[in-house]
Design a protein around this motif. Structure first.
Motif, mmCIF file in Angstrom:
data_model
loop_
_atom_site.group_PDB
_atom_site.id
_atom_site.type_symbol
_atom_site.label_atom_id
_atom_site.label_comp_id
_atom_site.label_asym_id
_atom_site.label_seq_id
_atom_site.Cartn_x
_atom_site.Cartn_y
_atom_site.Cartn_z
ATOM 1 N N GLU A 1 4.028 -10.855 -3.951
ATOM 2 C CA GLU A 1 2.975 -10.433 -4.414
ATOM 3 C C GLU A 1 2.079 -9.454 -3.431
ATOM 4 O O GLU A 1 1.560 -8.320 -3.664
ATOM 5 C CB GLU A 1 1.869 -11.685 -4.599
ATOM 6 N N HIS B 1 -23.128 -18.255 -5.587
ATOM 7 C CA HIS B 1 -22.479 -17.222 -4.663
ATOM 8 C C HIS B 1 -23.374 -16.436 -4.334
ATOM 9 O O HIS B 1 -23.591 -15.878 -3.125
ATOM 10 C CB HIS B 1 -21.305 -16.573 -5.104
ATOM 11 N N ILE C 1 -9.077 -14.091 -4.289
ATOM 12 C CA ILE C 1 -9.270 -13.827 -5.420
ATOM 13 C C ILE C 1 -10.199 -14.863 -6.080
ATOM 14 O O ILE C 1 -9.862 -16.086 -5.801
ATOM 15 C CB ILE C 1 -8.122 -13.263 -6.439
ATOM 16 N N GLY C 2 -11.463 -14.546 -6.950
ATOM 17 C CA GLY C 2 -12.109 -15.446 -7.641
ATOM 18 C C GLY C 2 -13.386 -14.932 -7.682
ATOM 19 O O GLY C 2 -13.733 -13.652 -7.003
ATOM 20 N N CYS C 3 -14.619 -15.269 -8.457
ATOM 21 C CA CYS C 3 -15.780 -14.804 -8.186
ATOM 22 C C CYS C 3 -16.314 -14.709 -6.971
ATOM 23 O O CYS C 3 -16.850 -13.745 -6.491
ATOM 24 C CB CYS C 3 -16.779 -15.790 -9.334
ATOM 25 N N SER C 4 -16.083 -16.019 -6.279
ATOM 26 C CA SER C 4 -16.758 -15.892 -4.797
ATOM 27 C C SER C 4 -15.869 -15.042 -3.980
ATOM 28 O O SER C 4 -16.676 -14.295 -3.081
ATOM 29 C CB SER C 4 -16.205 -17.380 -3.989
ATOM 30 N N GLY D 1 -12.854 -19.332 -2.313
ATOM 31 C CA GLY D 1 -13.539 -20.038 -3.163
ATOM 32 C C GLY D 1 -12.679 -21.523 -3.222
ATOM 33 O O GLY D 1 -11.740 -21.680 -2.437
ATOM 34 N N ASP D 2 -13.087 -22.479 -3.880
ATOM 35 C CA ASP D 2 -12.469 -23.936 -3.918
ATOM 36 C C ASP D 2 -11.185 -23.792 -4.440
ATOM 37 O O ASP D 2 -10.259 -24.355 -4.334
ATOM 38 C CB ASP D 2 -13.350 -24.831 -4.492
ATOM 39 N N GLY D 3 -10.993 -22.994 -5.392
ATOM 40 C CA GLY D 3 -9.735 -22.662 -6.072
ATOM 41 C C GLY D 3 -8.840 -21.848 -5.178
ATOM 42 O O GLY D 3 -7.852 -22.312 -4.922
ATOM 43 N N ASP D 4 -9.417 -20.941 -4.677
ATOM 44 C CA ASP D 4 -8.821 -20.153 -3.687
ATOM 45 C C ASP D 4 -8.182 -20.866 -2.257
ATOM 46 O O ASP D 4 -6.995 -20.703 -1.959
ATOM 47 C CB ASP D 4 -9.633 -18.988 -3.087
ATOM 48 N N ILE E 1 -4.188 -23.049 -4.386
ATOM 49 C CA ILE E 1 -3.112 -22.177 -4.084
ATOM 50 C C ILE E 1 -3.149 -21.716 -2.731
ATOM 51 O O ILE E 1 -2.019 -21.596 -2.315
ATOM 52 C CB ILE E 1 -3.309 -20.888 -4.984
ATOM 53 N N ASN F 1 -17.745 -24.465 -5.886
ATOM 54 C CA ASN F 1 -18.303 -25.101 -7.017
ATOM 55 C C ASN F 1 -17.644 -25.748 -8.088
ATOM 56 O O ASN F 1 -17.988 -26.060 -9.170
ATOM 57 C CB ASN F 1 -18.705 -23.626 -7.699
ATOM 58 N N VAL G 1 -14.965 -25.645 -9.572
ATOM 59 C CA VAL G 1 -14.364 -25.043 -10.689
ATOM 60 C C VAL G 1 -13.532 -23.639 -10.425
ATOM 61 O O VAL G 1 -14.091 -23.065 -9.336
ATOM 62 C CB VAL G 1 -15.156 -24.815 -11.935
ATOM 63 N N TYR G 2 -12.714 -23.188 -11.357
ATOM 64 C CA TYR G 2 -12.399 -21.907 -11.291
ATOM 65 C C TYR G 2 -13.288 -20.914 -12.216
ATOM 66 O O TYR G 2 -13.312 -20.989 -13.371
ATOM 67 C CB TYR G 2 -10.980 -21.914 -11.939
ATOM 68 N N LEU H 1 -13.792 -17.751 -12.065
ATOM 69 C CA LEU H 1 -13.357 -16.495 -12.567
ATOM 70 C C LEU H 1 -12.467 -16.560 -13.898
ATOM 71 O O LEU H 1 -12.214 -15.636 -14.564
ATOM 72 C CB LEU H 1 -12.644 -15.624 -11.492
ATOM 73 N N THR H 2 -11.478 -17.596 -13.800
ATOM 74 C CA THR H 2 -10.621 -17.818 -14.968
ATOM 75 C C THR H 2 -11.166 -18.771 -16.118
ATOM 76 O O THR H 2 -10.828 -19.317 -16.835
ATOM 77 C CB THR H 2 -9.483 -18.561 -14.505
#
Ligand SMILES: Cc1ncc(C[n+]2csc(CCOP(=O)(O)OP(=O)(O)O)c2C)c(N)n1
Ligand code: SF4
Ligand SMILES: [Mg+2]
Lengths: 612, 351
Positions: free
Chosen positions: A300, B39, B66-69, B111-114, B118, B140, B142-143, B145-146
């Motif tokens: 990636e 954000h 990657i994400g809204c954040s 972000g928290d997902g970021d 992952i 937040n 949640v994800y 952006l997705t």
């Protein structure tokens, strides 16, 4: 059975147990022969996970200077009982078996068609030393002593090399010389001369003897790499370790003790390439060294660096498959994969060194190319070159050579009002200008992201912007072709209608195969490609020949596929010659495969295992 | 997600700071996040903090995943270079960038997902190494952006907008950062600017790995009853550890607090963090106490905010690696290339 007889042209295989201290004695053996002016090429063979931890060291002695693997062996130094049967099976008929006869072995353990040479190494060692560790260790130098008498290796040469190796370590020097002499004494008193001989020649010249990973690491030091991020993986780990070693010597400020380098052993290969990408983005020369599994993880980021146009240098020391798959065997099987690594329409610059000399040269060159082209540059080495000592031309560096940092706008240029748009093709070569973060208070900043942008690096999802960018990237690859190391042509002594294309570690075996074919009246021109995308001259070479053999060490004819892809040539004209069992390709294999396809009656002669 | 155009942030005063910039000079492009997204408040706090700290905008590098954040670096500090890297891999890119030039201020936005899914490995290792950075997780649960899947920081039992219940135990990044050796650890809330801005300022001046977890409600997917990351829930359960003032090295220290209620922490650059203790507060110099306190609050169902831990003397990655003081990206052949004479010696030793 006639015992084999040969001078300066045979193969010795040492079968040892890992950790028994044999490695330095074996290397000493190879170096002694070199010091006597006779070329050798040694290869380590070490399976990663077999009981008894066997390792093998195969030394080809070749007065003619052939450095590829020959195949087969004429003298076996059998020091590992666990692999005895297999090892003995592979010994050439008429060859010599050298072993430790302290413990008697039953007759069925031997072969009638080879000469057996027993030396009571354990007995002598037990008589001489009390410490079990020393008894084990000095057995190695003892067998070297005995072999030196059998083969005619000069004592002075060995003693001098031991002296160089243990300079300042008297405690090690003396017992080593003593062990050597014990072996020599026993051989002189008890053993008959054998048919294999080393005789002094002057065929080594000023060549150096070094492994490709060390050479590449040194190239990175000379080329100005300051950041190295890596994750351990065979066969590339020794490259990062060599970089560490050279930096500690060459890159520490004498007065302050501060380091002009940073090495991070990252948590995985994704982080390694991420660190390299971040450093490249911020204007430092950075590289990572890995092998196929690591490249898989890096995909990636490789794509991001390609589209965001960030200089990144990767060294892939190729080996067999994923997971446990043949990690200690050599291959050239990442060629396609690296050429198109990552998703999207990517296409990467590859360099193919043939030996340590080129590992050094191309490593430094890769850093220049990555900066100049603002893209990932891969140097594809392999286990055969990377982890084995190879005789090669000395390293060269021109002090007038500056680093090519590529198109970077300075604070002064920005201040003077030089217009800046990160992805504009100002010069028509597809290469845009960039700025380092922090350069100018109000000019030159931009936002780096993947493909959703316009030429000024502003966010854009417009189709036109995307296409314009993709077309420019294509133009950039055209520019790359001219900057890469150009192919090397070997022209046949007589007009040849057929040609061969090859690359990388195949080189020494290819040279020998061509000589064999020539001797058999089969003439081919050969072109060694050193970079991808291929130079236009590769196309011309293909066009000039009726059929072109593409010789490589993988199953799927990957270089051939890239040739077809780039030049849209008729695949029927490119004949694949493929070797991929994990052992280095041999001249015998190439010559017989090509000979067969050239329809020659000489084929059998070529294939024939004329040993020694 | 809606793309309501939002007006560029206005500020009544165009007053210049000590380095000659107005607050406007720290702004970025117009945000494309949902109106009311937490954000955006964090971006505003970053702008405020940088302006008040007299940071030169171009001496900041903004790096995100990657994400809204992770999109937000476009919405502040447009004079800084920014890098939207790949999902979950901001920490490695930032580490490399930091190695290349140790003189910039590195803002890692995630972000928290970021960071908790992952990229959890990279989060862990960048903190362990002591990379000199401000690592902000815009958390937040949640994800965004997705479109609203649970993230790994979502509390067990919390409900998604579509009604699903999260059954997995949450990752607490603050607890992890403490355990991993971050030398500055704080949590705040995007809706509490008075707390957030001084924390960001303190974290930016801190040398070493600063980690700030900012609860940041997602109005589109995680601001409903049943969510533990909504504005209402956080306001109700926020247990502020202390109020902090940040005093830059240049400012005269005039404010006086009664002794006994104030603890001052002086950072390596001379700045002072003045912590006004709340009754139950703890010693910010004690990592173990911080972990215990965090867990005690968690057990009571409270979200502890404020500065949990700071070690003003911690060495950073460059110190560990003993790198030269000047940025690597200014070094050339003269400093880096050993030259042909040395190479001749190397060749001689190899023959
Ligand atoms: C390798 C990869 N996998 C998946 C995605 C899709 N993706 C984009 S953002 C995201 C989650 C972002 O969540 P978070 O970091 O919490 O950011 P938020 O939008 O909530 O601010 C995912 C899964 C991606 N971009 N890359
Ligand atoms: S995090 Fe939620 S509120 Fe914020 S922009 Fe994304 S979807 Fe909208
Ligand atoms: Mg989120």
């Amino acid at each position: 059975m006639t015992p084999l007889a040969a001078t300066n042209d045979f193969v010795v295989k040492f079968a040892n147990i890992n950790g028994s201290g044999s490695a330095s004695a074996n290397e000493l053996f190879a170096k002694c022969i070199l010091r006597m002016g006779v070329p050798v090429s040694p290869r380590n063979i070490f399976p990663s996970n077999i009981q008894g931890l066997p390792t093998w060291y195969e030394v080809r002695v070749s007065e003619a200077g052939w450095l590829g693997r020959r195949g087969g062996y004429d003298l076996l130094v059998a020091m590992n009982p666990q692999t005895w049967d297999e090892d003995l099976k592979g010994l050439a008929s008429g060859g010599y078996l050298f072993y430790d006869n302290s413990k008697p072995l039953p007759k069925f353990k031997f072969r009638d068609d080879v000469t057996t040479i027993g030396v009571p190494l354990t007995d002598i060692a037990n008589r001489t030393w009390d410490d079990p560790r020393q008894r084990q260790l000095f057995k190695n130098i003892m067998y070297l002593g005995a072999l030196s008498v059998l083969l005619g290796i000069e004592r002075d040469v060995i003693v001098q090399l031991i002296g160089e190796q243990y300079r300042g370590k008297q405690a090690l020097l003396e017992p080593n010389v003593h062990g050597l002499d014990l072996g020599r004494e026993y051989a002189s008193q008890h053993l008959q001369p054998i048919g294999l001989k080393i005789e002094r020649r002057d065929n080594v010249g000023d060549r150096i003897f070094v492994d490709g990973n060390s050479a590449a690491a040194l190239g990175m030091v000379y080329g100005g790499a300051t950041v190295c991020a890596w994750y351990p993986i065979t066969p590339s780990s020794s490259l990062a370790e060599a970089f560490q070693k050279y930096c500690a010597k060459l890159r520490v400020d004498k007065t302050t003790g501060k380091h002009n380098y940073a090495i991070v052993q990252a948590e995985d290969e994704i982080a390694s390439i991420g660190i390299v990408t971040g450093a490249g983005w911020n204007g430092a020369r950075a590289f990572t060294a890995t092998s196929g599994p690591g490249i898989s993880l890096m995909n990636e980021f490789i794509g991001l660096a390609y589209f965001a146009e960030i200089p990144v240098t990767l060294i892939d020391v190729q080996r067999g498959g994923p997971s446990t798959g043949m990690p200690t065997r050599t291959q050239q099987s990442d060629v396609m994969f690296c050429a198109h690594a990552s998703h999207g329409d990517t296409n990467h610059v590859l360099l193919f060194p043939e030996d340590p000399h080129e590992c050094f040269e191309f490593a430094a060159e890769a850093l220049d190319l990555a900066d100049r082209l603002q893209t990932p540059v891969f140097m594809l080495s392999d286990l055969d070159i990377g982890m084995n000592h190879r005789l090669c031309k000395p390293f060269e560096w021109d002090d007038a050579r500056g680093y090519d940092r590529g198109k970077v706008l300075s604070a002064e240029q920005l201040e003077a009002g030089v217009p800046f748009g990160r992805y504009r093709d100002v010069d028509g070569d597809g290469i845009p200008y960039r700025t380092y973060p922090g350069t100018h208070p109000v000019r030159g900043s931009f936002f780096t992201r993947g493909t959703s942008k316009n030429a000024d690096a502003k966010y854009s999802e417009k189709g036109e912007d995307y296409i314009e960018n993709m077309q420019r990237l294509k133009r950039k690859l055209e520019t790359a072709k001219k900057l890469l190391p150009q192919p090397v042509l070997h022209r046949a002594p007589h007009a040849a209608k057929d040609g061969a294309v090859y690359f990388g570690s195949t080189s020494p075996s290819m040279a020998e195969a061509i000589a064999k074919l020539d001797a058999g009246g089969m003439h081919i021109d050969a072109l060694r490609v050193r970079g991808y995308p291929f130079a236009d001259s590769v196309r011309e070479f293909i066009d000039r020949h009726e059929q072109v053999f593409v010789v490589e060490q993988n199953r799927d004819a990957q270089l051939r596929a890239l040739l077809i892809e780039q030049f849209e040539v008729d695949p029927a004209r490119l004949v694949p010659i493929l070797h991929y069992d994990g052992t280095p390709i041999t001249a015998r294999f190439i010559a017989s495969a090509i000979g067969e396809r050239m329809g020659s009656a000489e084929v059998t002669a070529l294939r024939g295992d004329k040993v020694a | 997600m809606t793309y309501l155009p939002k007006p560029k942030l206005h500020h009544p005063s165009l007053q210049k700071n000590a380095v000659g910039f107005t607050r406007r000079d720290y702004e970025g492009a117009i945000s494309t996040l949902c109106a009311g997204c937490g954000h955006d408040s964090i971006s505003a706090a970053i702008i405020q903090a940088c302006w008040e700290l007299d940071v030169e905008p171009h001496r900041v590098a903004k790096i995100s995943g990657i994400g809204c954040s992770s999109k937000t670096p476009t919405y502040f500090l447009s004079a800084s270079h920014g890098f939207n890297a790949v999902h979950g891999r901001m920490p490695s890119v930032l580490t490399g960038a930091n190695l290349a030039n140790r003189e910039l201020l590195y803002l890692g936005i995630s972000g928290d997902g970021d960071s908790a899914s992952i990229g959890i490995g990279q989060f862990v290792h960048a903190i362990r190494r002591g990379v000199d950075m401000l690592y902000i997780v815009e958390n937040n649960g949640v994800y965004g952006l997705t479109k609203g899947q649970f993230s790994a920081t979502a509390d067990q039992g919390s409900k998604s907008k579509k009604g699903a219940t999260n059954t997995d135990a949450p990752v607490d990044m603050v607890g992890m950062a403490l355990q991993l050796g971050a030398s500055f650890v704080a949590r705040s809330f995007s809706g509490d600017k008075t707390q957030l801005v001084p924390i960001l300022k303190a974290a930016m001046t801190h040398k070493g790995a600063s980690f700030v977890d900012v609860l940041s409600p997602c109005v589109a997917f995680n601001n409903h009853p049943g969510s533990t990351k909504s504005y209402d829930y956080v306001r109700e359960h926020n247990h502020a550890l202390c109020r902090m003032d940040f005093i830059s090295p240049r400012a005269e220290i005039t404010v006086d607090y009664p002794p006994g209620e104030v603890r001052e922490v002086r950072q390596h650059d001379g700045s002072v963090l003045r912590l006004r203790k709340l009754p139950e507060s703890h010693d910010t110099g004690d990592r173990v106490a911080a972990m215990n306190y965090l867990h005690a609050c968690q057990a009571r169902g409270e979200i502890v905010t404020g500065l949990l831990y700071v070690d003003p003397e911690a060495p950073d990655l460059h110190e560990h690696l003993q790198t030269v003081e000047v940025p690597f990206n200014t070094l050339g052949e003269r400093e880096l290339c050993p030259g042909s004479a040395v190479l001749a010696e190397i060749n001689a030793a190899l023959s």
